[in-house]
Design a protein around this motif. Sequence first.
Motif, short mmCIF file in Angstrom:
data_model
loop_
_atom_site.label_atom_id
_atom_site.label_comp_id
_atom_site.label_asym_id
_atom_site.label_seq_id
_atom_site.Cartn_x
_atom_site.Cartn_y
_atom_site.Cartn_z
N GLN A 7 0.85 -1.18 0.00
CA GLN A 7 0.00 0.00 0.00
C GLN A 7 0.89 1.23 0.00
OE1 GLN A 7 -2.75 -0.11 3.27
NE2 GLN A 7 -3.73 -1.99 2.54
N ARG A 8 0.51 2.17 -0.86
CA ARG A 8 1.23 3.44 -0.95
C ARG A 8 0.30 4.59 -0.60
NH1 ARG A 8 6.02 3.73 -3.56
NH2 ARG A 8 6.75 1.91 -4.67
N LYS A 9 0.89 5.59 -0.01
CA LYS A 9 0.17 6.84 0.28
C LYS A 9 1.12 7.96 -0.11
CE LYS A 9 -2.32 9.19 3.97
NZ LYS A 9 -2.72 9.08 5.39
N ASN A 10 0.66 8.83 -0.98
CA ASN A 10 1.52 9.91 -1.49
C ASN A 10 2.81 9.34 -2.06
OD1 ASN A 10 -0.37 11.88 -0.70
ND2 ASN A 10 0.46 11.85 1.37
N ASP A 11 2.68 8.23 -2.76
CA ASP A 11 3.78 7.54 -3.45
C ASP A 11 4.82 6.91 -2.52
OD1 ASP A 11 4.62 6.64 -5.99
OD2 ASP A 11 6.27 8.08 -5.96
N LYS A 12 4.51 6.80 -1.24
CA LYS A 12 5.42 6.15 -0.30
C LYS A 12 4.75 4.91 0.27
CE LYS A 12 8.08 10.17 0.74
NZ LYS A 12 8.61 11.09 1.70
N ILE A 13 5.53 3.87 0.46
CA ILE A 13 5.00 2.63 1.02
C ILE A 13 4.66 2.85 2.48
CG2 ILE A 13 5.56 0.24 1.62
CD1 ILE A 13 7.29 0.22 -0.97
N VAL A 14 3.41 2.53 2.83
CA VAL A 14 2.96 2.69 4.21
C VAL A 14 2.59 1.35 4.85
CG1 VAL A 14 2.21 5.08 3.93
CG2 VAL A 14 0.59 3.23 3.47
N HIS A 15 2.53 0.30 4.02
CA HIS A 15 2.12 -1.00 4.53
C HIS A 15 2.56 -2.07 3.53
CE1 HIS A 15 -0.79 -4.23 5.47
NE2 HIS A 15 -0.86 -3.69 6.67
N PHE A 16 3.11 -3.16 4.03
CA PHE A 16 3.37 -4.28 3.13
C PHE A 16 3.08 -5.59 3.84
CE2 PHE A 16 7.63 -3.38 4.90
CZ PHE A 16 8.10 -4.64 5.24
N GLU A 17 2.62 -6.54 3.03
CA GLU A 17 2.27 -7.87 3.52
C GLU A 17 2.79 -8.89 2.52
OE1 GLU A 17 -1.67 -10.50 4.70
OE2 GLU A 17 -1.91 -8.39 4.11
N ILE A 18 3.50 -9.87 3.02
CA ILE A 18 4.07 -10.92 2.18
C ILE A 18 3.67 -12.25 2.79
CG2 ILE A 18 6.22 -11.92 1.28
CD1 ILE A 18 7.41 -9.02 1.66
N ARG A 19 3.04 -13.10 1.97
CA ARG A 19 2.59 -14.39 2.52
C ARG A 19 2.75 -15.49 1.48
NH1 ARG A 19 -2.45 -14.83 4.97
NH2 ARG A 19 -2.49 -12.66 5.49
N GLY A 20 2.96 -16.67 2.00
CA GLY A 20 3.01 -17.86 1.16
C GLY A 20 4.41 -18.29 0.78
N HIS A 21 4.44 -19.30 -0.05
CA HIS A 21 5.69 -19.88 -0.54
C HIS A 21 5.60 -20.02 -2.05
CE1 HIS A 21 7.22 -20.76 3.45
NE2 HIS A 21 6.00 -21.17 3.77
N ALA A 22 6.70 -19.84 -2.72
CA ALA A 22 6.71 -19.90 -4.19
C ALA A 22 6.48 -21.32 -4.70
CB ALA A 22 8.03 -19.36 -4.73
N ASN A 23 7.07 -22.29 -4.03
CA ASN A 23 7.00 -23.68 -4.49
C ASN A 23 7.49 -23.83 -5.93
OD1 ASN A 23 5.89 -24.67 -2.02
ND2 ASN A 23 3.92 -23.82 -2.64
N SER A 24 8.54 -23.09 -6.25
CA SER A 24 9.11 -23.17 -7.60
C SER A 24 10.13 -24.31 -7.72
CB SER A 24 9.79 -21.86 -7.98
OG SER A 24 10.94 -21.63 -7.21
N THR A 107 0.73 -6.94 -5.77
CA THR A 107 -0.39 -6.03 -5.87
C THR A 107 -0.02 -4.73 -5.18
OG1 THR A 107 -1.91 -7.90 -5.73
CG2 THR A 107 -2.85 -5.71 -5.37
N ILE A 108 -0.22 -3.61 -5.89
CA ILE A 108 0.06 -2.29 -5.33
C ILE A 108 -1.25 -1.53 -5.27
CG2 ILE A 108 1.33 -0.13 -5.60
CD1 ILE A 108 2.69 -2.83 -7.56
N LYS A 109 -1.51 -0.91 -4.12
CA LYS A 109 -2.75 -0.15 -3.94
C LYS A 109 -2.40 1.22 -3.39
CE LYS A 109 -7.05 -0.34 -1.34
NZ LYS A 109 -7.82 -1.08 -0.35
N GLU A 110 -2.98 2.24 -4.00
CA GLU A 110 -2.84 3.60 -3.50
C GLU A 110 -3.97 3.83 -2.48
OE1 GLU A 110 -1.03 7.28 -3.08
OE2 GLU A 110 -0.30 5.67 -4.38
#
Length: 113
Positions: A7-24, A107-110
């Motif tokens: 999540q970005r606010k005024n073009d700056k990251i204010v929140h990030f969430e990373i979940r799961g495994h690639a399983n590549s 996914t990026i959300k303003e």
Amino acid sequence: MIEIKIQRKNDKIVHFEIRGHANSSEYGQDIVCAAISSVSQMTLNGLLEVLKFKNLKYEEKEGYIICDLENSDLTEDEREKAFILTESMYKYIEEVAKAYKKYVKLTIKEVGK
């Protein structure tokens, strides 16, 4: 699949969430998972251990990291320093996501101004 929400606010990251495994690849050989894990851990450790943020709202467990800079009690100077680390993380993740679309969903959300 690794799901990354930024999540970005005024073009700056204010929140990030990373979940799961690639399983590549098999466990211990998965370079996609290793890349995302490394950069996200480096960013979180930078905020906590290098910049010494005491009031950072985050959660970390196996296959999951969430960091809420927006609702952390940070000074303006701390927010600027966090921007450098999180933007560096984002640029790296963006490249990994482009190269490994099958394994990484970005996914990026303003959010509000």
